[in-house]
Structures are given as C-alpha cells and as structure tokens.
Design a protein around this motif. Structure first.
Motif, mmCIF file in Angstrom:
data_model
loop_
_atom_site.group_PDB
_atom_site.id
_atom_site.type_symbol
_atom_site.label_atom_id
_atom_site.label_comp_id
_atom_site.label_asym_id
_atom_site.label_seq_id
_atom_site.Cartn_x
_atom_site.Cartn_y
_atom_site.Cartn_z
ATOM 1 N N ASP A 1 12.357 7.774 0.868
ATOM 2 C CA ASP A 1 12.222 6.391 1.483
ATOM 3 C C ASP A 1 12.028 6.419 2.997
ATOM 4 O O ASP A 1 12.615 7.416 3.603
ATOM 5 C CB ASP A 1 13.202 5.489 1.081
ATOM 6 C CG ASP A 1 13.127 4.207 1.738
ATOM 7 O OD1 ASP A 1 11.870 3.424 1.678
ATOM 8 O OD2 ASP A 1 14.096 3.473 2.155
ATOM 9 N N HIS A 2 11.831 5.451 3.421
ATOM 10 C CA HIS A 2 11.936 5.344 5.281
ATOM 11 C C HIS A 2 12.442 4.017 5.664
ATOM 12 O O HIS A 2 12.157 3.675 6.965
ATOM 13 C CB HIS A 2 10.542 5.898 5.947
ATOM 14 C CG HIS A 2 9.593 4.583 5.336
ATOM 15 N ND1 HIS A 2 8.573 4.136 6.517
ATOM 16 C CD2 HIS A 2 9.351 3.765 4.640
ATOM 17 C CE1 HIS A 2 7.526 3.263 5.984
ATOM 18 N NE2 HIS A 2 8.135 3.031 4.948
ATOM 19 N N HIS A 3 13.302 3.553 4.972
ATOM 20 C CA HIS A 3 13.956 2.311 5.387
ATOM 21 C C HIS A 3 15.493 2.865 5.760
ATOM 22 O O HIS A 3 15.954 3.621 5.338
ATOM 23 C CB HIS A 3 13.974 1.303 4.313
ATOM 24 C CG HIS A 3 12.715 0.630 3.798
ATOM 25 N ND1 HIS A 3 12.089 1.280 2.600
ATOM 26 C CD2 HIS A 3 11.977 -0.483 4.527
ATOM 27 C CE1 HIS A 3 10.728 0.464 2.735
ATOM 28 N NE2 HIS A 3 10.573 -0.442 3.615
ATOM 29 N N LEU A 4 15.919 1.786 6.877
ATOM 30 C CA LEU A 4 17.267 2.124 7.284
ATOM 31 C C LEU A 4 18.256 2.022 6.345
ATOM 32 O O LEU A 4 18.000 1.304 5.202
ATOM 33 C CB LEU A 4 17.580 1.465 8.505
ATOM 34 C CG LEU A 4 16.637 1.368 9.721
ATOM 35 C CD1 LEU A 4 16.825 0.484 10.711
ATOM 36 C CD2 LEU A 4 16.947 2.700 10.248
ATOM 37 N N SER B 1 5.765 6.314 6.974
ATOM 38 C CA SER B 1 5.528 6.023 5.510
ATOM 39 C C SER B 1 6.241 6.702 4.580
ATOM 40 O O SER B 1 6.535 7.667 4.873
ATOM 41 C CB SER B 1 3.956 5.913 5.377
ATOM 42 O OG SER B 1 3.433 7.283 5.454
ATOM 43 N N THR B 2 6.604 6.097 3.310
ATOM 44 C CA THR B 2 6.869 6.972 2.320
ATOM 45 C C THR B 2 5.982 7.957 1.842
ATOM 46 O O THR B 2 6.130 9.047 1.346
ATOM 47 C CB THR B 2 7.489 5.947 1.189
ATOM 48 O OG1 THR B 2 8.452 5.043 1.737
ATOM 49 C CG2 THR B 2 7.837 6.732 0.069
ATOM 50 N N SER B 3 4.703 7.241 1.766
ATOM 51 C CA SER B 3 3.723 8.287 1.494
ATOM 52 C C SER B 3 3.471 9.536 2.207
ATOM 53 O O SER B 3 3.365 10.501 1.510
ATOM 54 C CB SER B 3 2.378 7.800 1.703
ATOM 55 O OG SER B 3 2.240 6.305 0.758
ATOM 56 N N THR C 1 -1.823 1.863 5.406
ATOM 57 C CA THR C 1 -1.411 0.322 5.304
ATOM 58 C C THR C 1 -0.092 0.167 6.142
ATOM 59 O O THR C 1 0.071 -0.621 6.899
ATOM 60 C CB THR C 1 -1.285 0.034 4.015
ATOM 61 O OG1 THR C 1 -0.627 0.943 3.214
ATOM 62 C CG2 THR C 1 -2.604 -0.303 3.275
ATOM 63 N N ASP C 2 0.873 1.350 6.050
ATOM 64 C CA ASP C 2 1.978 1.234 6.866
ATOM 65 C C ASP C 2 2.284 1.291 8.167
ATOM 66 O O ASP C 2 3.006 1.095 8.834
ATOM 67 C CB ASP C 2 3.172 2.123 6.048
ATOM 68 C CG ASP C 2 4.087 1.266 5.278
ATOM 69 O OD1 ASP C 2 3.687 0.170 4.538
ATOM 70 O OD2 ASP C 2 5.407 1.743 4.827
ATOM 71 N N THR C 3 0.929 1.573 8.645
ATOM 72 C CA THR C 3 0.958 1.735 10.331
ATOM 73 C C THR C 3 -0.283 0.824 10.698
ATOM 74 O O THR C 3 -0.687 1.106 11.926
ATOM 75 C CB THR C 3 0.306 3.228 10.604
ATOM 76 O OG1 THR C 3 -0.932 3.595 10.006
ATOM 77 C CG2 THR C 3 1.391 4.286 10.130
ATOM 78 N N LEU D 1 11.032 5.195 -4.972
ATOM 79 C CA LEU D 1 10.001 5.512 -3.715
ATOM 80 C C LEU D 1 9.848 4.394 -3.072
ATOM 81 O O LEU D 1 9.546 3.335 -3.467
ATOM 82 C CB LEU D 1 8.427 5.810 -4.182
ATOM 83 C CG LEU D 1 8.568 7.236 -4.867
ATOM 84 C CD1 LEU D 1 6.908 7.583 -5.477
ATOM 85 C CD2 LEU D 1 9.228 8.474 -4.245
ATOM 86 N N ASP D 2 9.983 4.155 -1.621
ATOM 87 C CA ASP D 2 9.732 3.316 -0.738
ATOM 88 C C ASP D 2 10.693 2.069 -0.785
ATOM 89 O O ASP D 2 10.392 0.735 -0.251
ATOM 90 C CB ASP D 2 8.125 2.605 -0.733
ATOM 91 C CG ASP D 2 7.898 2.189 0.589
ATOM 92 O OD1 ASP D 2 8.178 2.443 1.487
ATOM 93 O OD2 ASP D 2 7.283 1.088 0.428
ATOM 94 N N PHE D 3 11.956 2.360 -1.142
ATOM 95 C CA PHE D 3 12.892 1.455 -0.955
ATOM 96 C C PHE D 3 14.325 1.985 -0.995
ATOM 97 O O PHE D 3 14.524 3.189 -1.231
ATOM 98 C CB PHE D 3 12.883 0.405 -2.351
ATOM 99 C CG PHE D 3 13.135 0.904 -3.734
ATOM 100 C CD1 PHE D 3 12.288 1.543 -4.456
ATOM 101 C CD2 PHE D 3 14.617 0.808 -4.079
ATOM 102 C CE1 PHE D 3 12.675 2.068 -5.568
ATOM 103 C CE2 PHE D 3 14.900 1.459 -5.309
ATOM 104 C CZ PHE D 3 13.891 2.000 -6.011
ATOM 105 N N GLY E 1 0.841 -1.314 -0.030
ATOM 106 C CA GLY E 1 -0.068 -0.087 -0.196
ATOM 107 C C GLY E 1 0.886 1.273 0.010
ATOM 108 O O GLY E 1 0.433 2.167 -0.630
ATOM 109 N N ASP E 2 2.101 1.152 0.756
ATOM 110 C CA ASP E 2 2.760 2.466 0.839
ATOM 111 C C ASP E 2 3.470 2.622 -0.587
ATOM 112 O O ASP E 2 3.678 3.812 -1.188
ATOM 113 C CB ASP E 2 3.745 2.375 1.913
ATOM 114 C CG ASP E 2 4.445 3.541 2.137
ATOM 115 O OD1 ASP E 2 3.787 4.882 1.693
ATOM 116 O OD2 ASP E 2 5.603 3.538 2.696
ATOM 117 N N ALA E 3 3.982 1.544 -1.249
ATOM 118 C CA ALA E 3 4.757 1.569 -2.411
ATOM 119 C C ALA E 3 3.938 2.245 -3.516
ATOM 120 O O ALA E 3 4.283 3.274 -4.177
ATOM 121 C CB ALA E 3 5.360 0.278 -2.720
HETATM 122 MN MN MN Z 1 6.667 1.756 3.394
#
Ligand code: MN
Ligand code: 5GP
Length: 341
Positions: free
Chosen positions: A125-128, A145-147, A177-179, A98-100, A34-36
């Motif tokens: 993005d929001h991944h480490l 979320s990236t959104s 979705t990401d929460t 986005l999102d990776f 959903g976030d992607a």
């Molecule tokens: Mn995400």
C-alpha cells in the motif's frame, strides 16, 4: 535500473509466503479505483502464472470503465456474494491486502471477514499510517501507486519473466489513474523506467488511456457540465473551490457509480486555486472528496473535519449531516488553513 524501495527482508518473506500458499485471496478497498483494481489484477495474473489458486475479492462493485481489464470477470464482489466470498476468505492461507491501510477501508461487512480470517496477510500500500493487521506490511506513501509497488515486488522476487501483458496492462492502469495520467506525484524517474518495461511486455498505453478515460456516457458528461457551470463555488481569498451535488441532481442525470470521478480535480485547473472539495450526497451520508496542490494538506482537512484521511493532495471522508450543514462547515474551516496557502 530501478532503485530498491522494498526491503530485502520483506521481499524474502513474501516470496516464502507465496511459495507455501495454496489458496490465495487478494482484496482491495471499498469503491475500488484504477489503482485498487490494477494492483489486484496485476498480482492476480502473476499468481495465476505461478499456478496458485487465486481469487480477487472486492468489497463492492467496480467501475464500468475498468471492465476491459483481463480477469475482471473472475473478480468476486463481496456485497453480491457474501457467502461464497466469505468461504474463500476463510479457506485462504494467504491474503494480499492491496491499496488500503486500515481494515475499515474494506467496509463494515468485509472488514469482519478479513479480520477474523486465520490466513497470513501481506499489505502492499501507499497510504500513510498503515494499521498493523498484516504479517508483512509493505507501505510506501512516497510511491504514487500500489500498482507500482506490486510491480516492484514481483521484480524483486526475481519473477519478472512471469509478468505478461495482462498483468502489465493492469499495473499500468493503476499507475496512470493514481497520477492523473502522470500529471501529479509523477516526477520520479523510476516510474518511466517501469513504463518502458511495461511497454516491452506489450501494453498499449494509448489504448489503455482511451478505454479508461474516453468511454463516458452522455449523462456523465452532462452531469459534470452541470456541476461545473451551476454548482461550483470559488473562494479566492482561501484559494479554494467547492462543488456539491445532491441526490436529486444526481438522479436528474441518472447518476451511476463513477460518473463524478475526476470532477473534484476540475477546480484545480483554475489559476490560483490550490484546494478543491466535492461533496456528493449518498443515502446515509455525504461523500467528501478533497484535492490540493503543493503543500496544502487535503488529508489534514479530511481527518480533522470529515471522518476520513488520505494523501497530502488527495483525500476523502464522510459527513453525517445535510448538504447545507457541510457547506457551512466548509466555509467556516477554510480560514483555519490559511497558513498553507
Ligand atoms: Mn492507490
Ligand atoms: P476519492 O476522493 O477518490 O474518493 O479518494 C481519494 C483518496 O482519499 C483515496 O485514495 C483515499 O486515500 C482517501 N480517502 C477517500 N475516502 C476516504 C475515507 O472515507 N477515509 C479515509 N481514511 N480515506 C479516504
């Protein structure tokens, strides 16, 4: 008022890149969630409003429950149309990632196409631990979320007015979705300020919830019921739980992509369980999904034992071996993480 998260300098750089760009491609990670999809379509509608030639290219198919989002018909699936998508990527002068956080997350084939493209690249993005393959890297693991980051970026570029309902709906979907429908990573007040703004833009948040979460097939519900009643193992000493599904079991319920989405969260609803693992057998490997509560590091387990990574409380990876082997491995490694209980 929202706090400023993205640096002034990066906002200005992205605004300039968009201004100069003619052909823009937006990409997100394999097995998009959903976030992607939400962040990609949020950006897509916004760039369309700016009259930019924009295409969203995804590595493989998207889940059916997101097809209600406007713009999904125009999304190009790279695995289905590699040549056409490849051409677009080659022709692009700007690519939003986005999102990776790593090219590997695009899957083997698309990874090469993006890596070899000469386009300028912007990561949101929001991944480490983001890899440094982009010209501008907007990486905020503290944001859920990236959104949300895409929303913040658009606002900070001073273009909130170009933001309309379709974009807002996509952004809300990613945030929701990401929460887990605002049940984890969801304590920051800014998030609710943003939702207020999205509602003012005309989203119907109740309807979005229904479309995303209440459109299951009977097979999916039965598969999840079977998994919980027959395949759940609990390890109270380690506050852990595990669910496994083999190909045969998945086939029995006519498994379709997305049918086990969310299943890994279910054991976290058990009192005193802080770590949940779900192992799903794929063709060549076993897909690993890990979830945790509090300070238990699901991402540490994923990277140390399952060729993966992710966030503290939501991580994943892949295991090359049999279901019996992965179960054995899981039971063996649990004591190594007792310090986090
Ligand atoms: Mn995400
Ligand atoms: P899921 O369990 O929903 O597939 O993944 C949860 C999170 O774990 C994703 O948002 C992503 O951050 C991370 N993740 C899942 N699979 C992988 C993987 O194979 N490699 C890495 N590095 N991270 C993954």
């Amino acid at each position: 008022m929202m706090s400023k998260i993205i640096s002034e300098n990066k906002v200005a750089q992205v605004a300039k890149l968009i201004d100069k760009a003619k052909n823009i491609v937006i990409v997100c990670h394999i097995a998009p969630d959903g976030d992607a999809i939400g962040s990609s379509l949020g950006m897509y509608h916004f760039l369309n409003a700016l009259d930019k030639m924009t295409t969203v290219v995804i590595p493989d198919a998207m889940p059916d429950n997101l097809l209600f989002l406007k713009g999904t018909k125009e999304i190009l699936n790279y695995s289905k149309y590699p040549e056409f998508a490849g051409e677009l990527i080659e022709k692009a002068d700007l690519i939003f990632c986005l999102d990776f956080n790593a090219l590997k997350r695009l899957g083997e084939k698309m990874e090469v196409a993006i890596a070899s493209s000469k386009a300028r690249k912007v990561m949101v993005d929001h991944h480490l631990d983001p890899e440094g393959f982009c010209d501008v890297t907007i990486s905020h693991p503290e944001i859920s979320s990236t959104s949300e980051l895409v929303f913040r970026l658009i606002c900070r570029m001073g273009m909130f007015d170009l933001f309309e309902t379709d974009s807002a709906t996509a952004i809300y979907t990613g945030m929701m979705t990401d929460t887990g429908n605002f049940t984890y990573n969801s304590n920051k007040s800014d998030m609710y300020f943003i939702i207020e703004e999205l509602i003012k833009k005309g989203i119907d948040k109740d309807e979005i919830y229904t479309k995303v979460f209440n459109t299951n097939t009977v097979d999916k519900i039965r598969l999840n019921g079977y998994a919980v009643s027959e395949k759940l193992e609990v390890f109270p000493k380690h506050k852990a739980a595990m669910i496994t599904l083999t190909r045969e079991e998945l086939n029995r319920y006519h498994y379709r992509k997305g049918d086990s989405e969310g299943l890994v969260n279910v054991p976290l609803g058990i009192e005193n369980i802080v770590f949940s693992a779900f192992f799903r057998e794929e063709k060549d490997f076993i897909k690993v999904s890990l979830r945790s509560r509090g300070s238990f590091p699901a991402n540490k387990v994923a990277s140390e034992h399952f060729n993966g990574g992710g966030h503290l409380n939501a991580a994943g990876g892949e295991f090359y071996g049999t279901m019996e082997e992965i179960k054995e491995r899981f039971v063996k490694i649990l004591p190594l993480y007792n310090q986090y209980l």
